[in-house]
Design a protein around this motif. Structure first.
Motif, PDB file in Angstrom:
ATOM      1  N   ARG A   1       0.813  -1.215   0.000  1.00 16.10           N
ATOM      2  CA  ARG A   1       0.000   0.000   0.000  1.00 16.10           C
ATOM      3  C   ARG A   1       0.846   1.265   0.000  1.00 16.10           C
ATOM      4  O   ARG A   1       0.435   2.287  -0.528  1.00 16.10           O
ATOM      5  CB  ARG A   1      -0.933   0.005   1.215  1.00 16.10           C
ATOM      6  CG  ARG A   1      -2.041  -1.042   1.142  1.00 16.10           C
ATOM      7  CD  ARG A   1      -2.854  -1.087   2.405  1.00 16.10           C
ATOM      8  NE  ARG A   1      -2.040  -1.525   3.548  1.00 16.10           N
ATOM      9  CZ  ARG A   1      -2.494  -1.612   4.789  1.00 16.10           C
ATOM     10  NH1 ARG A   1      -3.737  -1.265   5.063  1.00 16.10           N
ATOM     11  NH2 ARG A   1      -1.694  -2.026   5.758  1.00 16.10           N
ATOM     12  N   ARG A   2       2.057   1.179   0.596  1.00 19.03           N
ATOM     13  CA  ARG A   2       2.925   2.356   0.653  1.00 19.03           C
ATOM     14  C   ARG A   2       4.364   1.949   0.308  1.00 19.03           C
ATOM     15  O   ARG A   2       5.255   2.009   1.145  1.00 19.03           O
ATOM     16  CB  ARG A   2       2.864   2.993   2.040  1.00 19.03           C
ATOM     17  CG  ARG A   2       1.465   3.437   2.445  1.00 19.03           C
ATOM     18  CD  ARG A   2       1.491   4.220   3.754  1.00 19.03           C
ATOM     19  NE  ARG A   2       2.209   5.484   3.616  1.00 19.03           N
ATOM     20  CZ  ARG A   2       2.382   6.352   4.612  1.00 19.03           C
ATOM     21  NH1 ARG A   2       1.913   6.079   5.819  1.00 19.03           N
ATOM     22  NH2 ARG A   2       3.038   7.479   4.414  1.00 19.03           N
ATOM     23  N   PRO A   3       4.584   1.539  -0.919  1.00 18.25           N
ATOM     24  CA  PRO A   3       5.940   1.148  -1.314  1.00 18.25           C
ATOM     25  C   PRO A   3       6.847   2.360  -1.498  1.00 18.25           C
ATOM     26  O   PRO A   3       6.409   3.412  -1.983  1.00 18.25           O
ATOM     27  CB  PRO A   3       5.718   0.417  -2.642  1.00 18.25           C
ATOM     28  CG  PRO A   3       4.485   1.049  -3.205  1.00 18.25           C
ATOM     29  CD  PRO A   3       3.609   1.384  -2.017  1.00 18.25           C
ATOM     30  N   VAL A   4       8.096   2.212  -1.117  1.00 15.82           N
ATOM     31  CA  VAL A   4       9.096   3.268  -1.295  1.00 15.82           C
ATOM     32  C   VAL A   4      10.286   2.667  -2.034  1.00 15.82           C
ATOM     33  O   VAL A   4      10.844   1.655  -1.607  1.00 15.82           O
ATOM     34  CB  VAL A   4       9.548   3.856   0.055  1.00 15.82           C
ATOM     35  CG1 VAL A   4      10.668   4.869  -0.158  1.00 15.82           C
ATOM     36  CG2 VAL A   4       8.374   4.518   0.768  1.00 15.82           C
ATOM     37  N   LEU A   5      10.661   3.302  -3.124  1.00 14.93           N
ATOM     38  CA  LEU A   5      11.768   2.828  -3.945  1.00 14.93           C
ATOM     39  C   LEU A   5      12.877   3.872  -3.968  1.00 14.93           C
ATOM     40  O   LEU A   5      12.617   5.053  -4.219  1.00 14.93           O
ATOM     41  CB  LEU A   5      11.302   2.550  -5.378  1.00 14.93           C
ATOM     42  CG  LEU A   5      10.089   1.629  -5.547  1.00 14.93           C
ATOM     43  CD1 LEU A   5       9.778   1.448  -7.023  1.00 14.93           C
ATOM     44  CD2 LEU A   5      10.335   0.283  -4.882  1.00 14.93           C
ATOM     45  N   ILE A   6      14.096   3.436  -3.692  1.00 15.26           N
ATOM     46  CA  ILE A   6      15.266   4.306  -3.761  1.00 15.26           C
ATOM     47  C   ILE A   6      15.972   4.035  -5.079  1.00 15.26           C
ATOM     48  O   ILE A   6      16.294   2.885  -5.390  1.00 15.26           O
ATOM     49  CB  ILE A   6      16.207   4.056  -2.570  1.00 15.26           C
ATOM     50  CG1 ILE A   6      15.487   4.387  -1.259  1.00 15.26           C
ATOM     51  CG2 ILE A   6      17.488   4.869  -2.706  1.00 15.26           C
ATOM     52  CD1 ILE A   6      16.290   4.060  -0.018  1.00 15.26           C
ATOM     53  N   MET A   7      16.227   5.082  -5.860  1.00 20.55           N
ATOM     54  CA  MET A   7      16.808   4.911  -7.187  1.00 20.55           C
ATOM     55  C   MET A   7      18.073   5.737  -7.335  1.00 20.55           C
ATOM     56  O   MET A   7      18.115   6.900  -6.949  1.00 20.55           O
ATOM     57  CB  MET A   7      15.804   5.296  -8.279  1.00 20.55           C
ATOM     58  CG  MET A   7      14.545   4.467  -8.280  1.00 20.55           C
ATOM     59  SD  MET A   7      13.544   4.731  -9.764  1.00 20.55           S
ATOM     60  CE  MET A   7      12.175   3.625  -9.445  1.00 20.55           C
ATOM     61  N   ASN A   8      19.093   5.102  -7.888  1.00 18.86           N
ATOM     62  CA  ASN A   8      20.360   5.762  -8.173  1.00 18.86           C
ATOM     63  C   ASN A   8      20.438   6.048  -9.676  1.00 18.86           C
ATOM     64  O   ASN A   8      20.589   5.115 -10.465  1.00 18.86           O
ATOM     65  CB  ASN A   8      21.535   4.873  -7.739  1.00 18.86           C
ATOM     66  CG  ASN A   8      22.874   5.569  -7.891  1.00 18.86           C
ATOM     67  OD1 ASN A   8      22.965   6.644  -8.484  1.00 18.86           O
ATOM     68  ND2 ASN A   8      23.912   4.964  -7.361  1.00 18.86           N
TER      69      ASN A   8
ATOM     70  N   LEU B   1      14.910   9.707  -5.250  1.00 17.46           N
ATOM     71  CA  LEU B   1      15.955   9.738  -6.267  1.00 17.46           C
ATOM     72  C   LEU B   1      17.235  10.304  -5.649  1.00 17.46           C
ATOM     73  O   LEU B   1      17.241  11.432  -5.144  1.00 17.46           O
ATOM     74  CB  LEU B   1      15.510  10.589  -7.461  1.00 17.46           C
ATOM     75  CG  LEU B   1      16.314  10.458  -8.751  1.00 17.46           C
ATOM     76  CD1 LEU B   1      16.208   9.047  -9.312  1.00 17.46           C
ATOM     77  CD2 LEU B   1      15.820  11.464  -9.788  1.00 17.46           C
ATOM     78  N   LEU B   2      18.289   9.518  -5.669  1.00 19.12           N
ATOM     79  CA  LEU B   2      19.552   9.948  -5.084  1.00 19.12           C
ATOM     80  C   LEU B   2      20.195  11.038  -5.931  1.00 19.12           C
ATOM     81  O   LEU B   2      20.050  11.061  -7.153  1.00 19.12           O
ATOM     82  CB  LEU B   2      20.516   8.764  -4.966  1.00 19.12           C
ATOM     83  CG  LEU B   2      20.045   7.582  -4.114  1.00 19.12           C
ATOM     84  CD1 LEU B   2      21.110   6.491  -4.111  1.00 19.12           C
ATOM     85  CD2 LEU B   2      19.741   8.027  -2.691  1.00 19.12           C
ATOM     86  N   ASP B   3      20.897  11.934  -5.258  1.00 21.12           N
ATOM     87  CA  ASP B   3      21.630  12.993  -5.945  1.00 21.12           C
ATOM     88  C   ASP B   3      23.032  12.486  -6.253  1.00 21.12           C
ATOM     89  O   ASP B   3      23.835  12.271  -5.332  1.00 21.12           O
ATOM     90  CB  ASP B   3      21.695  14.238  -5.055  1.00 21.12           C
ATOM     91  CG  ASP B   3      22.390  15.413  -5.747  1.00 21.12           C
ATOM     92  OD1 ASP B   3      22.848  15.241  -6.895  1.00 21.12           O
ATOM     93  OD2 ASP B   3      22.479  16.488  -5.126  1.00 21.12           O
ATOM     94  N   PRO B   4      23.369  12.280  -7.528  1.00 23.53           N
ATOM     95  CA  PRO B   4      24.675  11.714  -7.858  1.00 23.53           C
ATOM     96  C   PRO B   4      25.843  12.627  -7.526  1.00 23.53           C
ATOM     97  O   PRO B   4      26.994  12.184  -7.479  1.00 23.53           O
ATOM     98  CB  PRO B   4      24.585  11.459  -9.372  1.00 23.53           C
ATOM     99  CG  PRO B   4      23.475  12.306  -9.853  1.00 23.53           C
ATOM    100  CD  PRO B   4      22.529  12.511  -8.717  1.00 23.53           C
ATOM    101  N   SER B   5      25.579  13.917  -7.290  1.00 19.11           N
ATOM    102  CA  SER B   5      26.662  14.856  -7.020  1.00 19.11           C
ATOM    103  C   SER B   5      27.001  14.959  -5.538  1.00 19.11           C
ATOM    104  O   SER B   5      27.922  15.684  -5.165  1.00 19.11           O
ATOM    105  CB  SER B   5      26.288  16.253  -7.540  1.00 19.11           C
ATOM    106  OG  SER B   5      25.156  16.763  -6.854  1.00 19.11           O
ATOM    107  N   ALA B   6      26.257  14.275  -4.681  1.00 19.32           N
ATOM    108  CA  ALA B   6      26.493  14.367  -3.241  1.00 19.32           C
ATOM    109  C   ALA B   6      26.391  12.981  -2.619  1.00 19.32           C
ATOM    110  O   ALA B   6      25.592  12.152  -3.065  1.00 19.32           O
ATOM    111  CB  ALA B   6      25.476  15.314  -2.599  1.00 19.32           C
ATOM    112  N   PRO B   7      27.193  12.710  -1.593  1.00 25.01           N
ATOM    113  CA  PRO B   7      27.092  11.410  -0.910  1.00 25.01           C
ATOM    114  C   PRO B   7      25.743  11.271  -0.215  1.00 25.01           C
ATOM    115  O   PRO B   7      25.192  12.250   0.298  1.00 25.01           O
ATOM    116  CB  PRO B   7      28.250  11.446   0.102  1.00 25.01           C
ATOM    117  CG  PRO B   7      28.539  12.899   0.300  1.00 25.01           C
ATOM    118  CD  PRO B   7      28.232  13.578  -0.991  1.00 25.01           C
ATOM    119  N   ALA B   8      25.228  10.062  -0.199  1.00 23.81           N
ATOM    120  CA  ALA B   8      23.900   9.828   0.384  1.00 23.81           C
ATOM    121  C   ALA B   8      23.971   8.724   1.420  1.00 23.81           C
ATOM    122  O   ALA B   8      24.685   7.730   1.237  1.00 23.81           O
ATOM    123  CB  ALA B   8      22.898   9.449  -0.710  1.00 23.81           C
ATOM    124  N   ASP B   9      23.230   8.909   2.503  1.00 28.90           N
ATOM    125  CA  ASP B   9      23.091   7.880   3.533  1.00 28.90           C
ATOM    126  C   ASP B   9      21.919   6.996   3.130  1.00 28.90           C
ATOM    127  O   ASP B   9      20.776   7.221   3.553  1.00 28.90           O
ATOM    128  CB  ASP B   9      22.858   8.528   4.896  1.00 28.90           C
ATOM    129  CG  ASP B   9      22.739   7.499   6.015  1.00 28.90           C
ATOM    130  OD1 ASP B   9      22.940   6.302   5.747  1.00 28.90           O
ATOM    131  OD2 ASP B   9      22.405   7.904   7.154  1.00 28.90           O
TER     132      ASP B   9
END
Length: 222
Positions: free
Chosen positions: A109-116, A142-150
């Protein structure tokens, strides 16, 4: 006696030279294959050239030294060794089927997808994964490719906000971080094969040529 000793030393020296050149050629070939598989751009091209040139150079040296028969025998033995190793590592058919056996689950019902967006040379944009996932009711981070992400922190925050499924469109490293969070909270984990090599997706039997097909699990989960 002196002549016999000299001949023996010459034979031993030639044998060591042949062995050393073979080891160097094999190491260079292995390095070339690794660079071809693990890198992109000029390094990958150089790896392909090295992987092809090293064995040919070694074989050329053997021919010039008149020991090409030995080289062919050694090459045949290498092939037999590789075949035996592959057979030893191959899983039986019934074991593979047991590993691939799934269990149907209701749609989240509430899926969350992290995309690089950088993974796989830009597969997220190329296959329209963000738009397709959102059309199926998923929230996309959506991850920011210009900055490190946790990545792990983003996944934990999504769980705290009520996500009932976590997914990743990215490489094996990014998937591992989110899979750990999903396992901690006993949540379904969706693998989207948007990385370069997609080893995890291959183990799961997913389509590695079209990552958008992985989104079918949002409506027909297993």
């Amino acid at each position: 006696m002196g002549g016999a000793c000299a001949a023996l030393l010459t034979a031993l020296g030639s044998g060591m030279l042949i062995l050393l050149s073979g080891v160097v050629g094999l190491a260079a070939t292995a390095a070339g294959v690794w660079w071809f598989l693990a890198h992109r751009g000029p390094v990958r091209v150089f790896g392909a050239i090295l992987a092809a040139a090293a064995p040919l150079t070694t074989l050329g040296l053997y021919v010039s030294w008149g020991v090409w028969v030995n080289a062919l025998v050694a090459l045949g033995l290498w092939g037999v060794a590789l075949s035996c190793a592959r057979a030893a590592l191959r899983r039986p058919e019934d074991e593979r089927k047991a590993l691939m056996r799934g269990e149907s689950v209701p749609p989240p019902r509430r899926p969350v997808l992290i995309m690089n967006p950088k993974s796989g040379g830009g597969k997220v944009a190329r296959f329209g994964l963000v738009e397709r996932a959102e059309a199926l009711g998923a929230r996309v981070i959506l991850l920011d490719p210009s900055a490190p992400a946790d990545v792990g922190g983003l996944a934990r925050k999504a769980v705290a906000e009520g996500a009932d499924l976590l997914g990743v469109a990215g490489g094996d490293g990014t998937q591992a971080l989110v899979a750990e969070v999903a396992a901690e909270h006993d949540l379904p984990f969706l693998v989207i094969s948007a990385g370069t090599r997609n080893h995890f997706a291959m183990d799961l039997g997913l389509d590695r040529t079209d990552p958008s097909r992985c989104l079918d699990a949002l409506t027909d989960g297993e």
